[in-house]
Every structure is written in C-alpha cells, then in structure tokens.
Design an enzyme around this catalytic site. Structure first.
Site, mmCIF file in Angstrom:
data_model
loop_
_atom_site.group_PDB
_atom_site.id
_atom_site.type_symbol
_atom_site.label_atom_id
_atom_site.label_comp_id
_atom_site.label_asym_id
_atom_site.label_seq_id
_atom_site.Cartn_x
_atom_site.Cartn_y
_atom_site.Cartn_z
ATOM 1 C CB ILE A 28 -0.955 -0.013 1.208
ATOM 2 C CG1 ILE A 28 -1.881 1.209 1.199
ATOM 3 C CG2 ILE A 28 -0.216 -0.130 2.512
ATOM 4 C CD1 ILE A 28 -2.957 1.138 2.280
ATOM 5 C CB SER A 29 1.270 4.043 -2.372
ATOM 6 O OG SER A 29 1.449 3.275 -3.528
#
Length: 213
Positions: free
Chosen positions: A51-52
């Site tokens: 997840i960025s």
C-alpha cells in the site's frame, strides 16, 4: 497524517486532503498497528504487494484532478485504499486487479468502508473491481476521463492512450524497476503532452504490455 505528512509536504488541494482524512487507512492493512498504518511509508500487504505511502497516494490523486462524476480507470487495485480515496472524491472507478484473491478482499473492504463514510450518495457502487491484465486496460468501460496506474511501467501501454477520453489525464509511475517518476500524460485535441513530477518507487506493472510475467 494529513497535517504533518501531506500538507507540510506540499499537498494543497483541500478536497484531496479531506478525502485522505475521511478514508480510514488502517482498515486496508488488517493486523497492522493503527499508528503504523498512518505512517508516511509504504507498507506490505497480501501477495507481495504494497500500500503506497500516504504522500504518494495524495500526490497522485492531486495530479489526477478528480471532479465528482468523472470516470476513472485504476490499474492495480491492491488493498483498495487508492480506489477508496478516488470514490470519496466522487469518482466512478473501474479498478483492475490481476489477483482474484486480492480483488475479492478489496471488494469486501471497499463495500464496508465506503458505506460507513457515506461516500456513495446515490447508493450505486462507486468502485467496480474487476480481474484482468491491467496493462491492457479495461476496454468495455472506455473511454475514461482519468486513468491512474499504481504500478511502475517502463513506458505507457498503448491501451491506456486508446481508452482515454479527449480531454483526459493519465497518472503513471514511469522508469526502471528501481526508480520511477510520477508522470502525467494529458490528452487534448488528439495530442498527448507528458510532464514529470516527483520521484517514487512502485512494484512493477506486470502483464502483456508491462514487464512481462
């Protein structure tokens, strides 16, 4: 997170900041301590994906210029967090994920989270998660006003240009496997203009028109 990691780093769009405030990031990384979920860093998720970091999510969203009602093609559903932010801004999102397991998990958390924060005012699904080779886009829903790619590509797959409305925008990390730059491709009157933004590092875009299997 919003004040310290986003606003102080230059994210200015008030609608993007509010969407980032409303979407509960910890819900997309189950089992992660809540404090860590909101740190400004990429975090591991299922099947070797990430997840960025919040800043990159916010910056990509800001670059995409999402107005209510725009149709967005997202490549790489992953946890579903980016799609939730887009939906909270009023976008109608088609999100393509290679992994059936990740797609199903994202559908479940998106349904729960978007329902709770009342991001879907008319009761329709704000995000449609589909399974496929994201490097080929999703032709049946084209054209799209915006295309966001959440994996690193060596170049822009031709399918994205073909499926982009005119005018329209693509935001995509371009570069090699180790280093990329967020890149904006704007289509207007049949012409494509490309500009480069901040440096970043994403998992590779895998598929027929990406890095290969």
């Amino acid at each position: 997170m919003v004040e310290h990691d986003l606003r102080r780093r230059g994210v200015r769009d008030p609608r993007v900041l509010e969407a980032m405030r409303r979407v509960p990031r910890h819900r997309f990384v189950p089992g992660m301590p809540v404090e860590r979920a909101y740190a400004d860093r990429a975090l591991p998720t299922a099947e070797g994906q990430t997840i960025s970091q919040p800043y990159i999510v916010a910056r990509m969203t800001e670059l995409l210029h999402v107005d209510p009602g725009v149709r967005v093609l997202e490549i790489g559903t992953g946890s579903g967090y980016q799609a939730a932010v887009l939906a909270t801004l009023g976008a109608r999102v088609v999100s393509v994920e290679r992994s059936p397991a990740l797609a199903e998990r994202a559908r479940q958390v998106l349904a729960d989270v978007l329902g709770e924060i009342e991001a879907v005012e008319d009761g329709d699904a704000a995000v449609r998660v589909v399974v496929g080779d994201g490097t080929l886009g999703w032709p049946e829903g084209a054209p799209y006003d915006r295309i966001m790619v959440t994996a690193a590509a060596p170049s822009v797959p031709e399918a994205y240009r073909e499926q982009l409305a005119d005018p329209g925008l693509i935001v995509i990390p371009l570069g090699d496997r180790e280093q990329q730059y967020l890149t904006v491709i704007q289509r207007r009157e049949g012409q494509f203009v490309q500009t480069r933004d901040t440096g970043c590092r994403f998992v590779p875009l895998v598929g027929e028109a990406g890095w290969g299997e």
